[in-house]
Design a protein around this motif. Structure first.
Motif, PDB file in Angstrom:
ATOM      1  N   UNK A  75       1.135  -1.558   0.058  1.00 23.14           N
ATOM      2  CA  UNK A  75      -0.151   0.353  -0.386  1.00 23.14           C
ATOM      3  C   UNK A  75       1.172   1.594   0.092  1.00 23.14           C
ATOM      4  N   UNK A  76       0.944   1.948  -1.193  1.00 22.75           N
ATOM      5  CA  UNK A  76       1.536   3.401  -0.940  1.00 22.75           C
ATOM      6  C   UNK A  76       0.439   4.483  -1.094  1.00 22.75           C
ATOM      7  N   UNK A  77       0.690   4.972   0.267  1.00 24.66           N
ATOM      8  CA  UNK A  77      -0.841   5.767   0.673  1.00 24.66           C
ATOM      9  C   UNK A  77      -0.089   7.568  -0.797  1.00 24.66           C
ATOM     10  N   UNK A  78       1.044   7.915  -1.348  1.00 21.92           N
ATOM     11  CA  UNK A  78       1.605   9.190  -1.419  1.00 21.92           C
ATOM     12  C   UNK A  78       3.067   8.600  -2.285  1.00 21.92           C
ATOM     13  N   UNK A  79       2.944   9.215  -3.662  1.00 21.82           N
ATOM     14  CA  UNK A  79       4.106   9.530  -4.389  1.00 21.82           C
ATOM     15  C   UNK A  79       4.327  10.643  -5.001  1.00 21.82           C
ATOM     16  N   UNK A  80       5.195  10.976  -4.776  1.00 21.13           N
ATOM     17  CA  UNK A  80       6.120  12.183  -4.931  1.00 21.13           C
ATOM     18  C   UNK A  80       6.923  12.694  -5.660  1.00 21.13           C
ATOM     19  N   UNK A  81       6.663  12.696  -7.365  1.00 20.32           N
ATOM     20  CA  UNK A  81       7.859  12.230  -8.368  1.00 20.32           C
ATOM     21  C   UNK A  81       8.257  14.067  -8.817  1.00 20.32           C
ATOM     22  N   UNK A  82       9.172  14.223  -7.679  1.00 19.60           N
ATOM     23  CA  UNK A  82      10.536  15.787  -8.065  1.00 19.60           C
ATOM     24  C   UNK A  82      11.677  15.389  -8.107  1.00 19.60           C
ATOM     25  N   UNK A  83      12.545  14.130  -8.272  1.00 20.48           N
ATOM     26  CA  UNK A  83      13.867  14.316  -8.402  1.00 20.48           C
ATOM     27  C   UNK A  83      13.343  15.053  -9.737  1.00 20.48           C
ATOM     28  N   UNK A  84      15.199  15.793 -10.242  1.00 17.71           N
ATOM     29  CA  UNK A  84      15.254  16.742 -11.858  1.00 17.71           C
ATOM     30  C   UNK A  84      16.623  17.316 -11.266  1.00 17.71           C
ATOM     31  N   UNK A  85      16.700  18.153 -12.217  1.00 15.68           N
ATOM     32  CA  UNK A  85      17.400  19.184 -12.347  1.00 15.68           C
ATOM     33  C   UNK A  85      17.413  20.033 -12.989  1.00 15.68           C
ATOM     34  N   UNK A 103      14.606  14.475 -20.759  1.00 11.02           N
ATOM     35  CA  UNK A 103      13.240  13.911 -20.840  1.00 11.02           C
ATOM     36  C   UNK A 103      13.700  12.514 -20.530  1.00 11.02           C
ATOM     37  N   UNK A 104      14.963  11.910 -20.433  1.00 12.06           N
ATOM     38  CA  UNK A 104      14.681  10.525 -19.248  1.00 12.06           C
ATOM     39  C   UNK A 104      14.541  11.081 -17.282  1.00 12.06           C
ATOM     40  N   UNK A 105      14.652  11.812 -17.628  1.00  8.11           N
ATOM     41  CA  UNK A 105      14.811  12.978 -16.132  1.00  8.11           C
ATOM     42  C   UNK A 105      13.332  13.005 -15.628  1.00  8.11           C
ATOM     43  N   UNK A 106      13.039  14.421 -16.299  1.00 11.12           N
ATOM     44  CA  UNK A 106      12.001  15.047 -15.609  1.00 11.12           C
ATOM     45  C   UNK A 106      10.351  14.026 -16.509  1.00 11.12           C
ATOM     46  N   UNK A 107      10.759  13.916 -17.350  1.00 14.68           N
ATOM     47  CA  UNK A 107       9.454  12.919 -18.016  1.00 14.68           C
ATOM     48  C   UNK A 107       9.570  10.993 -18.051  1.00 14.68           C
ATOM     49  N   UNK A 108      10.338  10.220 -18.795  1.00 13.98           N
ATOM     50  CA  UNK A 108       9.856   9.030 -18.613  1.00 13.98           C
ATOM     51  C   UNK A 108      10.524   8.927 -17.248  1.00 13.98           C
ATOM     52  N   UNK A 109      11.284   9.167 -16.297  1.00 21.97           N
ATOM     53  CA  UNK A 109      10.954   9.111 -15.003  1.00 21.97           C
ATOM     54  C   UNK A 109      10.143   8.888 -14.279  1.00 21.97           C
ATOM     55  N   UNK A 110       9.043   9.915 -14.131  1.00 25.28           N
ATOM     56  CA  UNK A 110       7.395  10.466 -13.624  1.00 25.28           C
ATOM     57  C   UNK A 110       7.185   8.945 -14.250  1.00 25.28           C
ATOM     58  N   UNK A 111       6.629   8.995 -15.645  1.00 27.15           N
ATOM     59  CA  UNK A 111       6.248   7.685 -15.831  1.00 27.15           C
ATOM     60  C   UNK A 111       6.135   6.353 -15.048  1.00 27.15           C
TER      61      UNK A 111
END
Ligand SMILES: NC(=O)c1ccc[n+]([C@@H]2O[C@H](COP(=O)([O-])OP(=O)(O)OC[C@H]3O[C@@H](n4cnc5c(N)ncnc54)[C@H](OP(=O)(O)O)[C@@H]3O)[C@@H](O)[C@H]2O)c1
Length: 252
Positions: A75-85, A103-111
């Protein structure tokens, strides 16, 4: 929420991610911070007394490490996709790798991180915060690959909000304006007589993101008046291009 529910923050060792982790804490569950740099991550984990995981979410290897860990949490209550630079290489320098790295870090990593967390998020009817950017809504001259990747991320996040709602998962697309952090110091803005007021702290940004999440908003801007930039881009693209050119001349 159950005691075993997990909160995951990618890029949780510094800046906005760490400020969010501080504000969310782990009152009723576990907290997992993810980043690449061992020292900063260990310091954050020590401060918040939580679990840490060294993983580069822009690589297959890092994603596999993270996915393996997430599969252990039903069970995952919250995912914060924040890694970036920042990706500040000008387009005309023709660095072909810069576009794919952004694209790899700011978009595809989120997906990809979202896909790995998905079963746990659905089981907990949890939430996702995608930390995107005002740069995903306007033309900027200073970091075109960054802006392009953030445009992709914002479109995906808006679409995910609709799809995820059908299975009880809430998605917030959070778009900060300039926030003074290690990777984005915004020195020129901060040294400007009046533009310095446009730069906020990571804690202020985190406070308003948490508020937007509590109100179950679909999308938020930090501060909220940055919403006007996207509106201006849509109705007056020529003016926005002129402003972007001037801002590039002045601030680089
Ligand atoms: N600051 C701003 O003005 C601003 C404005 C709008 C949006 N944003 C967005 O907010 C997010 C956070 O930025 P920030 O300003 O807080 O930057 P920051 O202080 O540099 O924090 C970035 C965090 O992401 C981690 N990270 C970077 N690359 C990673 C990777 N490949 N895999 C895993 N973790 C990684 C960093 O740790 P390691 O380097 O050790 O991995 C660090 O924990 C980014 O997505 C950024 O684009 C920032």
């Amino acid at each position: 929420m159950r005691k075993c529910d997990l909160t995951v923050v990618t890029g949780g060792s510094a800046g906005i991610g760490l400020a969010l982790a501080r504000r969310l804490g782990r009152p009723d569950g576990q907290l997992l911070l993810v980043a690449r740099g061992v020292e900063r991550l260990a310091a954050a984990g020590h401060e918040l007394q939580c679990e840490t995981l060294v993983a580069d979410v822009a690589t297959q290897e890092g994603l596999t490490v993270l996915a393996t860990r997430l599969s252990e949490s039903p069970r995952i209550r919250l995912l914060i996709n924040n890694a970036g630079g920042p990706f500040r290489t000008p387009l005309l320098d023709h660095h072909p790798d810069e576009a794919s790295r952004a694209i790899d870090l700011l978009y595809l990593a989120m997906v990809r991180v979202t896909a790995a967390a998905w079963p746990g998020l659905v089981a907990a009817r949890g939430s996702i915060v995608n930390v995107v950017s005002v740069a995903g809504t306007v033309a900027t001259g200073s970091a075109p690959h960054y802006a392009a990747a953030k445009h992709a991320a914002i479109a995906w996040s808006r679409g995910l909000h609709v799809e995820a709602a059908a299975v009880g998962v809430h998605v917030l697309t959070a778009n900060p304006g300039p926030v003074a952090t290690a990777a984005f110091p915004h020195d020129r803005l901060r040294n400007h007589r009046w533009l310095r007021h446009a730069v906020i702290t990571d804690d202020r940004c985190a406070e308003t993101i948490v508020r937007a999440l509590e109100r179950r908003r679909a999308e938020s801007f930090h501060p909220e008046w940055w919403r006007a930039a996207g509106v201006a881009q849509a109705v007056a693209p020529g003016t926005m291009a002129r402003l972007a050119r001037r801002s590039r001349e002045r601030f680089g």
